[in-house]
Design an enzyme around this catalytic site. Structure first.
Site, PDB file in Angstrom:
ATOM      1  N   GLU A 265      -9.068 -18.306  32.772  1.00  0.00           N
ATOM      2  CA  GLU A 265      -9.145 -18.943  31.560  1.00  0.00           C
ATOM      3  C   GLU A 265      -8.407 -20.305  31.547  1.00  0.00           C
ATOM      4  OE1 GLU A 265      -7.697 -15.103  31.059  1.00  0.00           O
ATOM      5  OE2 GLU A 265      -7.576 -16.305  32.380  1.00  0.00           O
TER       6      GLU A 265
ATOM      7  N   ILE B  90     -13.759 -12.082  30.541  1.00  0.00           N
ATOM      8  CA  ILE B  90     -14.643 -11.477  29.165  1.00  0.00           C
ATOM      9  C   ILE B  90     -16.215 -12.537  29.197  1.00  0.00           C
ATOM     10  CG2 ILE B  90     -13.459 -14.144  27.869  1.00  0.00           C
ATOM     11  CD1 ILE B  90     -13.159 -12.243  25.665  1.00  0.00           C
TER      12      ILE B  90
ATOM     13  N   ASP C  18      -4.276 -15.438  26.761  1.00  0.00           N
ATOM     14  CA  ASP C  18      -4.322 -15.007  25.333  1.00  0.00           C
ATOM     15  C   ASP C  18      -4.426 -13.050  25.845  1.00  0.00           C
ATOM     16  OD1 ASP C  18      -6.745 -14.358  24.972  1.00  0.00           O
ATOM     17  OD2 ASP C  18      -6.607 -15.918  23.517  1.00  0.00           O
TER      18      ASP C  18
ATOM     19  N   ASP D 208      -5.352  -9.627  33.298  1.00  0.00           N
ATOM     20  CA  ASP D 208      -4.955  -9.038  31.741  1.00  0.00           C
ATOM     21  C   ASP D 208      -5.154  -7.378  31.515  1.00  0.00           C
ATOM     22  OD1 ASP D 208      -4.407 -11.433  30.527  1.00  0.00           O
ATOM     23  OD2 ASP D 208      -6.736 -11.278  29.733  1.00  0.00           O
TER      24      ASP D 208
ATOM     25  N   GLY E 160     -10.200 -11.299  32.110  1.00  0.00           N
ATOM     26  CA  GLY E 160      -9.388 -10.517  31.632  1.00  0.00           C
ATOM     27  C   GLY E 160      -9.127  -9.563  32.373  1.00  0.00           C
TER      28      GLY E 160
END
Length: 276
Positions: free
Chosen positions: A149, A69, A157, A129, A126
């Protein structure tokens, strides 16, 4: 077709049912901007509903697949909470924003067409993810990964903590998530995170392209059915999963595609299927 700033859709071969969806912020190592979380599911929805698309390859422009991110996006997400005098209401707004971002990643699974991750360079935070939501994953020898993270004082998350254990095993996922350590493409292969490691990006593009074309030549009903049943069965008991696929096939099995396969085998030719 809509134009996007954070992603790009490319059909490398005009006669191919394989389309590539690129993460397209190469100057930022494809770090995920807030705009990405709006554009990415829109692009996937377009590809899902395009009858000319059978398979989607997810790749990154530039030197890296995804650096995670964008820190500016992270700062803007937390600024409202920190500035608000009402912790409850600001927390609820942040919760809705996180769920919105989660939905953007889950859009990979909701897409009926198979999504193949083609990973080179960095795949961090991310990026992990995203690839754990993909159906198949491949990488280059120079690829490196990190569930990062925890080093940013965040509990991951957007799906890694939920999807990664089913791919690499609970113990391996816990170790990777708690340490945030970097691991190589070859270790990703040994963990089962990727199916194959290619020597270089060009080799991977050629190899993944051939695999995607092979999937794209199969019955689209069988392909989307396989993806849906696999994903659904992940959350079911064995007997529930068997019942689900029986129900699915009671609706989908007796199709023109099945007749075409049987006819092609008798005539010793390749089957040809209608677009979905």
């Amino acid at each position: 077709m809509e134009k996007y700033s954070s992603v790009e859709i490319v059909q490398e071969n005009p006669s191919s049912p394989v389309f590539t969806l690129y993460l397209n912020r190469p100057l930022h190592s494809n770090a995920l901007s807030l705009q990405f979380f709006t554009e990415f599911p829109k692009a996937l929805s377009y590809l899902d509903n395009n009858p000319n698309v059978s398979v989607i390859v997810l790749s990154g422009k530039g030197k890296h697949f995804c650096a995670g991110i964008d820190l500016k996006s992270l700062t803007s997400l937390t600024a409202d909470v920190q500035a608000s005098s009402d912790r409850g209401r600001s927390g609820e707004r942040l919760r809705r924003q996180i769920i919105f971002m989660q939905e953007a990643i889950t859009a990979v699974e909701r897409c009926r067409k198979p999504v193949i991750a083609s990973i080179h360079g960095a795949c961090i935070g991310g990026g992990v993810d995203i690839i754990t939501a993909c159906d198949i994953r491949y990488c280059t020898e120079d690829a490196f990964f990190s569930v990062k993270e925890v080093d940013l004082a965040i509990t991951a998350d957007l799906g890694s903590l939920q999807r990664l254990p089913a791919i690499v095993g609970y113990g391996n996922a816990m170790e990777l998530a708690l340490t945030g350590r970097t691991f190589s493409g070859s270790e990703a292969k040994s963990l089962g995170l990727v199916s194959k490691v290619f020597g270089c990006k060009a080799d991977m593009e050629e190899g993944v392209g051939a695999i995607a074309e092979g999937i794209g030549a199969k019955s689209p009903l069988a392909v989307i059915g396989t993806k849906r049943v696999m994903l659904k069965s992940r959350d079911l008991t064995l007997n529930e999963g068997l019942d689900y696929v029986a129900t699915w096939n009671s609706a989908m099995l007796l199709s023109n595609d099945l007749e075409e396969v049987l006819s092609a085998q008798l005539q010793k030719r390749k089957p040809s299927f209608s677009k979905l």
